[in-house]
Design a protein around this motif. Sequence first.
Motif, PDB file in Angstrom:
ATOM      1  N   CYS A  64       0.802  -1.231   0.000  1.00 16.76           N
ATOM      2  CA  CYS A  64       0.000   0.000   0.000  1.00 16.76           C
ATOM      3  C   CYS A  64       0.832   1.277   0.000  1.00 16.76           C
ATOM      4  O   CYS A  64       0.439   2.262  -0.626  1.00 16.76           O
ATOM      5  CB  CYS A  64      -0.945   0.004   1.198  1.00 16.76           C
ATOM      6  SG  CYS A  64      -2.143  -1.352   1.179  1.00 16.76           S
ATOM      7  N   CYS A  65       1.960   1.289   0.723  1.00 19.80           N
ATOM      8  CA  CYS A  65       2.715   2.538   0.852  1.00 19.80           C
ATOM      9  C   CYS A  65       4.131   2.465   0.322  1.00 19.80           C
ATOM     10  O   CYS A  65       4.789   3.504   0.207  1.00 19.80           O
ATOM     11  CB  CYS A  65       2.737   2.998   2.312  1.00 19.80           C
ATOM     12  SG  CYS A  65       3.771   1.976   3.397  1.00 19.80           S
ATOM     13  N   GLY A  66       4.635   1.261   0.036  1.00 22.84           N
ATOM     14  CA  GLY A  66       5.973   1.128  -0.533  1.00 22.84           C
ATOM     15  C   GLY A  66       7.112   1.144   0.465  1.00 22.84           C
ATOM     16  O   GLY A  66       8.275   1.066   0.076  1.00 22.84           O
ATOM     17  N   ARG A  67       6.810   1.247   1.764  1.00 24.74           N
ATOM     18  CA  ARG A  67       7.879   1.217   2.756  1.00 24.74           C
ATOM     19  C   ARG A  67       8.423  -0.208   2.903  1.00 24.74           C
ATOM     20  O   ARG A  67       7.664  -1.176   2.790  1.00 24.74           O
ATOM     21  CB  ARG A  67       7.374   1.681   4.118  1.00 24.74           C
ATOM     22  CG  ARG A  67       6.916   3.126   4.214  1.00 24.74           C
ATOM     23  CD  ARG A  67       6.452   3.399   5.635  1.00 24.74           C
ATOM     24  NE  ARG A  67       6.072   4.782   5.896  1.00 24.74           N
ATOM     25  CZ  ARG A  67       4.819   5.218   5.896  1.00 24.74           C
ATOM     26  NH1 ARG A  67       3.812   4.388   5.640  1.00 24.74           N
ATOM     27  NH2 ARG A  67       4.547   6.485   6.149  1.00 24.74           N
ATOM     28  N   PRO A  68       9.731  -0.371   3.233  1.00 27.16           N
ATOM     29  CA  PRO A  68      10.237  -1.707   3.587  1.00 27.16           C
ATOM     30  C   PRO A  68       9.547  -2.177   4.866  1.00 27.16           C
ATOM     31  O   PRO A  68       9.474  -1.432   5.843  1.00 27.16           O
ATOM     32  CB  PRO A  68      11.740  -1.477   3.824  1.00 27.16           C
ATOM     33  CG  PRO A  68      12.056  -0.169   3.167  1.00 27.16           C
ATOM     34  CD  PRO A  68      10.805   0.649   3.248  1.00 27.16           C
ATOM     35  N   VAL A  69       9.023  -3.378   4.842  1.00 21.73           N
ATOM     36  CA  VAL A  69       8.284  -3.876   6.000  1.00 21.73           C
ATOM     37  C   VAL A  69       9.258  -4.533   6.976  1.00 21.73           C
ATOM     38  O   VAL A  69       9.923  -5.514   6.655  1.00 21.73           O
ATOM     39  CB  VAL A  69       7.193  -4.889   5.576  1.00 21.73           C
ATOM     40  CG1 VAL A  69       6.461  -5.431   6.803  1.00 21.73           C
ATOM     41  CG2 VAL A  69       6.210  -4.215   4.626  1.00 21.73           C
ATOM     42  N   CYS A  70       9.356  -3.955   8.180  1.00 23.12           N
ATOM     43  CA  CYS A  70      10.232  -4.491   9.221  1.00 23.12           C
ATOM     44  C   CYS A  70       9.741  -3.955  10.564  1.00 23.12           C
ATOM     45  O   CYS A  70       8.938  -3.028  10.619  1.00 23.12           O
ATOM     46  CB  CYS A  70      11.692  -4.089   8.982  1.00 23.12           C
ATOM     47  SG  CYS A  70      11.946  -2.304   8.956  1.00 23.12           S
ATOM     48  N   ASN A  71      10.240  -4.519  11.643  1.00 26.27           N
ATOM     49  CA  ASN A  71       9.785  -4.112  12.970  1.00 26.27           C
ATOM     50  C   ASN A  71      10.158  -2.674  13.293  1.00 26.27           C
ATOM     51  O   ASN A  71       9.390  -1.932  13.909  1.00 26.27           O
ATOM     52  CB  ASN A  71      10.337  -5.057  14.032  1.00 26.27           C
ATOM     53  CG  ASN A  71       9.667  -6.419  14.000  1.00 26.27           C
ATOM     54  OD1 ASN A  71       8.501  -6.529  13.627  1.00 26.27           O
ATOM     55  ND2 ASN A  71      10.401  -7.453  14.389  1.00 26.27           N
ATOM     56  N   THR A  72      11.372  -2.264  12.899  1.00 25.94           N
ATOM     57  CA  THR A  72      11.853  -0.944  13.295  1.00 25.94           C
ATOM     58  C   THR A  72      11.144   0.185  12.555  1.00 25.94           C
ATOM     59  O   THR A  72      10.833   1.224  13.147  1.00 25.94           O
ATOM     60  CB  THR A  72      13.368  -0.829  13.055  1.00 25.94           C
ATOM     61  OG1 THR A  72      13.660  -1.240  11.708  1.00 25.94           O
ATOM     62  CG2 THR A  72      14.142  -1.679  14.029  1.00 25.94           C
ATOM     63  N   LEU A  73      10.865   0.019  11.271  1.00 29.32           N
ATOM     64  CA  LEU A  73      10.302   1.108  10.473  1.00 29.32           C
ATOM     65  C   LEU A  73       8.775   1.111  10.463  1.00 29.32           C
ATOM     66  O   LEU A  73       8.146   2.167  10.549  1.00 29.32           O
ATOM     67  CB  LEU A  73      10.832   1.024   9.036  1.00 29.32           C
ATOM     68  CG  LEU A  73      10.422   2.150   8.081  1.00 29.32           C
ATOM     69  CD1 LEU A  73      10.897   3.494   8.612  1.00 29.32           C
ATOM     70  CD2 LEU A  73      11.003   1.898   6.692  1.00 29.32           C
ATOM     71  N   ASN A  76       2.161  -2.497   9.180  1.00 29.87           N
ATOM     72  CA  ASN A  76       1.261  -2.164  10.283  1.00 29.87           C
ATOM     73  C   ASN A  76       0.953  -0.675  10.366  1.00 29.87           C
ATOM     74  O   ASN A  76      -0.029  -0.287  11.011  1.00 29.87           O
ATOM     75  CB  ASN A  76       1.850  -2.659  11.608  1.00 29.87           C
ATOM     76  CG  ASN A  76       1.613  -4.151  11.791  1.00 29.87           C
ATOM     77  OD1 ASN A  76       0.661  -4.708  11.257  1.00 29.87           O
ATOM     78  ND2 ASN A  76       2.494  -4.807  12.536  1.00 29.87           N
ATOM     79  N   ILE A  77       1.758   0.171   9.733  1.00 28.90           N
ATOM     80  CA  ILE A  77       1.395   1.587   9.659  1.00 28.90           C
ATOM     81  C   ILE A  77       0.115   1.730   8.849  1.00 28.90           C
ATOM     82  O   ILE A  77      -0.829   2.415   9.260  1.00 28.90           O
ATOM     83  CB  ILE A  77       2.534   2.421   9.028  1.00 28.90           C
ATOM     84  CG1 ILE A  77       3.754   2.432   9.941  1.00 28.90           C
ATOM     85  CG2 ILE A  77       2.060   3.856   8.760  1.00 28.90           C
ATOM     86  CD1 ILE A  77       4.949   3.167   9.355  1.00 28.90           C
ATOM     87  N   CYS A  78       0.087   1.081   7.695  1.00 27.08           N
ATOM     88  CA  CYS A  78      -1.111   1.152   6.855  1.00 27.08           C
ATOM     89  C   CYS A  78      -2.293   0.462   7.526  1.00 27.08           C
ATOM     90  O   CYS A  78      -3.438   0.918   7.401  1.00 27.08           O
ATOM     91  CB  CYS A  78      -0.838   0.538   5.484  1.00 27.08           C
ATOM     92  SG  CYS A  78       0.277   1.528   4.455  1.00 27.08           S
ATOM     93  N   MET A  79      -2.029  -0.631   8.224  1.00 27.28           N
ATOM     94  CA  MET A  79      -3.105  -1.359   8.889  1.00 27.28           C
ATOM     95  C   MET A  79      -3.782  -0.512   9.967  1.00 27.28           C
ATOM     96  O   MET A  79      -4.984  -0.616  10.193  1.00 27.28           O
ATOM     97  CB  MET A  79      -2.561  -2.639   9.511  1.00 27.28           C
ATOM     98  CG  MET A  79      -2.113  -3.690   8.501  1.00 27.28           C
ATOM     99  SD  MET A  79      -3.478  -4.345   7.509  1.00 27.28           S
ATOM    100  CE  MET A  79      -4.465  -5.150   8.753  1.00 27.28           C
ATOM    101  N   THR A  80      -2.997   0.371  10.620  1.00 25.01           N
ATOM    102  CA  THR A  80      -3.555   1.126  11.742  1.00 25.01           C
ATOM    103  C   THR A  80      -3.934   2.561  11.376  1.00 25.01           C
ATOM    104  O   THR A  80      -4.794   3.153  12.033  1.00 25.01           O
ATOM    105  CB  THR A  80      -2.540   1.167  12.901  1.00 25.01           C
ATOM    106  OG1 THR A  80      -1.301   1.740  12.440  1.00 25.01           O
ATOM    107  CG2 THR A  80      -2.278  -0.230  13.431  1.00 25.01           C
TER     108      THR A  80
END
Length: 216
Positions: free
Chosen positions: A55-64, A79-83
């Motif tokens: 959805c947003c193109g960010r690398p998916v990881c715990n820190t970011l 989880n940014i997009c999820m929330t």
Amino acid sequence: MDEQSQKPFCNPCFIHHHAERCGVCAKPLTGQCLTTFHWGDKYCVEHEQMEKCYCCGRPVCNTLTGGGVRYRDGRLVCNICMTQASPVDDQETAMQLLYTVWNDLSGMGFDLGPIENMPPLRLVDAQATEGVDGTSILSTQKFYGREVGRSTEVLVLHSLPRTHMGSVIAHELGHFLIHQWGFPDLPDQVEEGLCELLACTWLTSQAGDPYAEYHY
């Protein structure tokens, strides 16, 4: 220069205390780095191949992004997009969004016809849309060779952020408009361009929404 002691830093200490940090591994960024489109998150070049949020193109990881969720059709969503992005994952909410986009476009001068003509919408997984965010099933009814009606069904990927889904719906309503009003057959590039015009027009009406700015 240290602000309190007014003494200069050696290079390693300056890097340790003041260099920007990688959003993925938190190491200091001392050379080339990558930046996420629109969001501005910086990370090391060696993380370039990490899987990105659908959805947003960010690398998916715990820190970011605080991790993410993988749907059964293979899409990975952070989880940014999820929330924060109000993902639409139920039929009722999707139909309400269709109604909103229909009214918005009508108010902008696109002649979609009366609300009773609004096509049905179905939330599906990526296999049903063959790898794109949405598609339309267009059909023409004939009786003894004479056209007696036209119909459209809109298919959209489930769990897209609200603004993302709204732009997909606006695009598919472009296909509906072309089909319903009996436009002559258009080259694919021309038709897709006209449909993107509706999507972009709708996105520009969503002032202040970062996901609208990202997809515009």
